[in-house]
Design an enzyme around this catalytic site. Structure first.
Site, PDB file in Angstrom:
ATOM      1  N   SER A  83      -6.022-125.136  17.482  1.00 30.43           N
ATOM      2  CA  SER A  83      -6.064-125.755  16.146  1.00 30.43           C
ATOM      3  C   SER A  83      -5.255-127.039  16.128  1.00 30.43           C
ATOM      4  O   SER A  83      -5.716-128.074  15.628  1.00 30.43           O
ATOM      5  CB  SER A  83      -5.520-124.777  15.105  1.00 30.43           C
ATOM      6  OG  SER A  83      -6.265-123.586  15.079  1.00 30.43           O
ATOM      7  N   LYS A 125      -2.730-113.699  19.333  1.00 31.97           N
ATOM      8  CA  LYS A 125      -1.849-114.615  18.617  1.00 31.97           C
ATOM      9  C   LYS A 125      -2.033-114.356  17.134  1.00 31.97           C
ATOM     10  O   LYS A 125      -3.150-114.466  16.593  1.00 31.97           O
ATOM     11  CB  LYS A 125      -2.178-116.077  18.921  1.00 31.97           C
ATOM     12  CG  LYS A 125      -1.295-117.053  18.131  1.00 31.97           C
ATOM     13  CD  LYS A 125      -1.763-118.498  18.226  1.00 31.97           C
ATOM     14  CE  LYS A 125      -0.856-119.407  17.390  1.00 31.97           C
ATOM     15  NZ  LYS A 125      -1.339-120.812  17.354  1.00 31.97           N
TER      16      LYS A 125
END
Length: 347
Positions: A60, A187
């Site tokens: 991201s 994650k």
């Protein structure tokens, strides 16, 4: 054996992930053209790796959605060359490969492995979140198929903010960990400490690996936080570190916090220092995370001389807000600590 992308000849060497701190690396762009700035990218990866923080490429923070397939491969290849050239041949590379469809996610995972990635991290497809969010079998099937077809181990990326609000629960993640031997971790960018605790506890069970052996026995299932503000506490529930954007700004500090926190589990005398470091990091993480990609890049520009703007349509950092971010006492406290730990003279 897959080709590692460094020169198209050498066989890919598995570099399993281990507990510690990872950073989602920003992708740097040349002003005006928005071409990849590989010089800054390589320099940044080496800076972090030398501090003990390992890279996640095309996540991201790396603006993966703004990158073509070939650009993702170029970044992985460039990073591997830079690491190997610096003698950091054992540092693994994680690459983001989540896409809209299962088919393209598998395709990206194969391309990443061929380019030199040692593991991939996959976010839930969120475009059709209205269907998927309540369709547990489809969510499980997505990660199961990707893991079965990926040449390298797969991390689950649970980030509701970037996947249409889809938030995988601890039961599903634990089930995937048990049933998919090529899934090597998760994650958690949902910030759910309870979820992290439940998953880590399941993985820490004495018989977990006997009952659920890994495809690669050297690649255990890692439970990683997505923020830096609970690294210390997570060690006491058997978690394994974090993948955090703050690692870009203060790699020595994050590595030190993790090191002291791990040691403090066995040695209570180290806990005051671990808590001191965690307090500084937590305050800075809260402040800097709100500034997102453009704010992180601005801080890198101030600290290291590179950063630049995100790729359009993301806007560049607002000058006034950026200066306020740099001057914020939470940020300056972190900068001072990072300079002390890295050996730099405070400026």
């Amino acid at each position: 054996m897959a080709v590692n992308g460094t020169n198209g000849v050498h066989a890919h060497t598995a570099r399993p992930l281990r507990a510690g701190i990872y950073a989602p690396i920003p992708t740097f762009f040349v002003p005006d053209t928005e071409d990849l700035d590989l010089e800054s990218f390589d320099a940044h990866i080496l800076r972090l790796a030398q501090a003990g923080v390992w890279p996640l490429i095309a996540g991201s923070m790396g603006e993966a959605l703004h990158l073509s397939h070939s650009e993702r491969q170029t970044l992985i290849q460039s990073a591997r060359r830079a690491l190997d050239g610096a003698g950091l041949t054992r540092v693994p590379i994680i690459a983001g490969t989540g896409a809209g469809s299962t088919r393209e996610t598998v395709e990206l995972s194969k391309e990443a492995a061929a380019a030199g990635a040692d593991s991939v991290i996959v976010i839930t497809s969120g475009y059709f979140a209205g269907v998927l969010a309540t369709h547990r079998p489809a969510l499980k099937a997505f990660f199961t198929e990707v893991a079965e077809k990926s040449p390298v181990p797969v991390l689950i990326y649970n980030y509701p903010g970037a996947s249409g609000g889809i938030d995988l629960d601890s039961d599903l993640i634990t089930e995937l960990a048990a049933d998919s031997p090529n899934i090597c971790g998760v994650k958690l960018t949902c910030g759910n400490v309870g979820k992290l605790t439940r998953i880590a506890d399941a993985i820490a069970a004495p018989d977990f690996y006997d009952l659920h052996p890994r495809k690669n026995p050297a690649a255990p299932f890692l439970v990683l936080g997505g923020f830096a503000d609970f690294i210390h506490a997570s060690n006491f529930v058997h978690a394994h570190g974090a993948i955090t954007g703050l690692g870009n700004v203060a790699p020595y500090t994050l590595a030190k916090l993790y090191e002291v926190s791990v040691a403090s589990v066995a040695d209570a005398s180290l806990r005051p220092e671990a808590l001191r470091l965690q307090g500084i990091v937590a305050r800075a993480d809260y402040t800097i995370a709100k500034a997102s990609i453009s704010g992180t890049k601005y801080l890198l520009e101030k600290l290291y001389g590179y950063g630049g703007a995100p790729r359009k349509p993301l806007p560049p950092a607002d000058p006034a807000a950026s200066e306020a971010l740099w001057a914020h006492p939470h940020v300056q406290e972190l900068v001072q600590l990072e300079r002390e730990l890295s050996g730099k003279i405070p400026q």
